[in-house]
Design an enzyme around this catalytic site. Structure first.
Site, mmCIF file in Angstrom:
data_model
loop_
_atom_site.group_PDB
_atom_site.id
_atom_site.type_symbol
_atom_site.label_atom_id
_atom_site.label_comp_id
_atom_site.label_asym_id
_atom_site.label_seq_id
_atom_site.Cartn_x
_atom_site.Cartn_y
_atom_site.Cartn_z
ATOM 1 C CB ALA A 1 -0.889 -0.020 1.231
ATOM 2 C CD GLU B 1 -2.509 -7.539 3.013
ATOM 3 O OE1 GLU B 1 -2.091 -6.394 2.718
ATOM 4 O OE2 GLU B 1 -3.246 -7.758 3.984
HETATM 5 N N1 COA Z 1 4.566 3.178 -0.695
HETATM 6 C C1 COA Z 1 4.920 4.348 -1.279
HETATM 7 N N2 COA Z 1 6.022 4.481 -2.030
HETATM 8 C C2 COA Z 1 6.782 3.396 -2.202
HETATM 9 C C3 COA Z 1 6.478 2.161 -1.624
HETATM 10 C C4 COA Z 1 5.299 2.072 -0.837
HETATM 11 N N3 COA Z 1 4.900 0.925 -0.277
HETATM 12 N N4 COA Z 1 7.437 1.281 -1.938
HETATM 13 C C5 COA Z 1 8.306 1.946 -2.715
HETATM 14 N N5 COA Z 1 7.926 3.227 -2.881
HETATM 15 C C6 COA Z 1 8.578 4.290 -3.638
HETATM 16 C C7 COA Z 1 9.780 4.840 -2.916
HETATM 17 O O1 COA Z 1 9.390 5.803 -1.963
HETATM 18 C C8 COA Z 1 10.573 5.426 -4.061
HETATM 19 O O2 COA Z 1 9.981 6.629 -4.445
HETATM 20 P P1 COA Z 1 10.924 7.934 -4.754
HETATM 21 O O3 COA Z 1 11.791 7.472 -5.911
HETATM 22 O O4 COA Z 1 9.963 8.999 -5.138
HETATM 23 O O5 COA Z 1 11.700 8.183 -3.511
HETATM 24 C C9 COA Z 1 10.296 4.431 -5.186
HETATM 25 O O6 COA Z 1 9.087 3.743 -4.842
HETATM 26 C C10 COA Z 1 11.389 3.398 -5.356
HETATM 27 O O7 COA Z 1 11.581 2.763 -4.124
HETATM 28 P P2 COA Z 1 13.008 2.631 -3.394
HETATM 29 O O8 COA Z 1 12.774 2.461 -1.941
HETATM 30 O O9 COA Z 1 13.911 3.741 -3.819
HETATM 31 O O10 COA Z 1 13.538 1.257 -4.056
HETATM 32 P P3 COA Z 1 14.585 0.227 -3.428
HETATM 33 O O11 COA Z 1 14.881 -0.715 -4.527
HETATM 34 O O12 COA Z 1 15.710 0.957 -2.761
HETATM 35 O O13 COA Z 1 13.763 -0.529 -2.259
HETATM 36 C C11 COA Z 1 11.880 -1.698 -1.304
HETATM 37 C C12 COA Z 1 12.694 -1.351 -2.576
HETATM 38 C C13 COA Z 1 10.657 -2.480 -1.744
HETATM 39 C C14 COA Z 1 12.740 -2.547 -0.353
HETATM 40 C C15 COA Z 1 11.484 -0.389 -0.587
HETATM 41 O O14 COA Z 1 10.899 0.480 -1.540
HETATM 42 C C16 COA Z 1 10.479 -0.597 0.524
HETATM 43 O O15 COA Z 1 10.835 -1.035 1.611
HETATM 44 N N6 COA Z 1 9.183 -0.257 0.274
HETATM 45 C C17 COA Z 1 8.156 -0.339 1.271
HETATM 46 C C18 COA Z 1 7.732 -1.780 1.483
HETATM 47 C C19 COA Z 1 6.633 -1.865 2.535
HETATM 48 O O16 COA Z 1 6.839 -1.594 3.696
HETATM 49 N N7 COA Z 1 5.434 -2.262 2.086
HETATM 50 C C20 COA Z 1 4.312 -2.457 2.955
HETATM 51 C C21 COA Z 1 3.462 -1.251 2.992
HETATM 52 S S1 COA Z 1 2.040 -1.525 4.037
#
Ligand code: COA
Length: 259
Positions: A65, A113
């Site tokens: 999300a 999910e």
């Molecule tokens: N919600 C909003 N934005 C998200 C997102 C999420 N769940 N997951 C990734 N993004 C965005 C990042 O903020 C980033 O945006 P930006 O370029 O404007 O800063 C972009 O997507 C790329 O993500 P980034 O974190 O730079 O990629 P990464 O390869 O370094 O890391 C993940 C990948 C998946 C490990 C990391 O993005 C992450 O931990 N995301 C959240 C996962 C999470 O907690 N999901 C459950 C939500 S309830």
């Protein structure tokens, strides 16, 4: 409507692609709204035999999300958001055609999910799945606590939900979260192959089979078996059943018409 969901028809197949690649297909209200509307329309379209759900870009199915969008959510807004997620997952499960998930990268939180609501999953060797919500001080809100336990067993679901750990494709295969791991570049092709195989079967039989498997889960075996008997008998009243059996006897391919 925007373009956060791509819908591509290929004969009796439809490919739904979550499309916010710059945000790893994070699920915001716009994308979920499009998915909700699209699934409702597809469920009413008898020409669809199988759907595929996947993510746009090279990195993610959906990384969860949209956390930025959830930052200022009130309790009431969170309830509506969760209900929307549940409605979408329910539409996937109740669709009269299978929905196969092609997990092409991160499937985290709400992304995992959505995947769990699919009939079954094939994953890219680069896929990473998990329920990391506890890292954010929340829990899964689109059915993760329930469907994950049903898919992989309650002890593994507890471990994944409590630790927030992300697992790779091979571990997901080992615990039965995904059915197959496929080289990244071949994923969509392999999923289209299995979808095309399903699309050749009698659509009424597939719909009833999906329904029996779904409705029988979690109910006493006698009740579930009675549902199966009802569906089995009902299919004997269809033209497709007669065609399928006649084709076997006449040593030819069946031409199902969905009636
Ligand atoms: N919600 C909003 N934005 C998200 C997102 C999420 N769940 N997951 C990734 N993004 C965005 C990042 O903020 C980033 O945006 P930006 O370029 O404007 O800063 C972009 O997507 C790329 O993500 P980034 O974190 O730079 O990629 P990464 O390869 O370094 O890391 C993940 C990948 C998946 C490990 C990391 O993005 C992450 O931990 N995301 C959240 C996962 C999470 O907690 N999901 C459950 C939500 S309830």
């Amino acid at each position: 409507m925007g373009n956060t969901l791509l819908t591509e028809r290929d004969g009796a197949l439809v490919v739904l692609t979550l499309n916010r690649p710059e945000k790893l297909n994070a699920l915001n209200a716009e994308l979920l709204g499009e998915l909700d509307v699209s699934l409702a329309a597809l469920a009413a379209d008898p020409s669809i035999a199988c759907a595929i759900l996947t993510g746009s870009g090279d990195k993610a199915f959906a990384a969860g999300a949209d956390i930025a969008a959830m930052l200022d959510m009130s309790t009431e807004q969170a309830r509506h958001f969760s209900e929307l997620g549940h409605r979408i997952c329910s539409r996937i499960e109740r669709a009269p055609f299978p929905v196969v998930g092609a997990v092409n990268g991160f499937a985290l939180g709400g992304g995992c999910e959505l995947a769990l609501a699919c009939d079954f999953l094939y994953a890219s060797n680069k896929a990473k799945l998990g329920q990391p919500e506890v890292n954010l001080g929340i829990i899964p809100g689109f059915g993760g606590t329930q469907r994950l336990a049903r898919r992989v067993g309650i002890a593994r679901a507890r471990e994944l939900c409590y630790t927030g750990d992300t697992i790779g494709a091979d571990e997901a295969l080992r615990i039965g979260l995904v059915n197959a791991v496929v080289p990244h570049a071949e994923l969509l092709g392999k999923v289209k192959d299995v979808a095309a195989k399903i699309a050749k079967k009698g659509p009424l039989a597939i719909a009833q089979c999906k329904r029996a498997l779904f409705s029988g889960e979690g109910v006493p075996l006698d009740t579930a078996n009675a549902l199966e008997t009802q569906a089995f008998a009902m299919l004997f009243g269809t033209a497709d059943r007669r065609e399928g059996m006649a084709a076997f006897v006449e040593k030819r391919a069946a031409a199902f018409e969905g009636r």
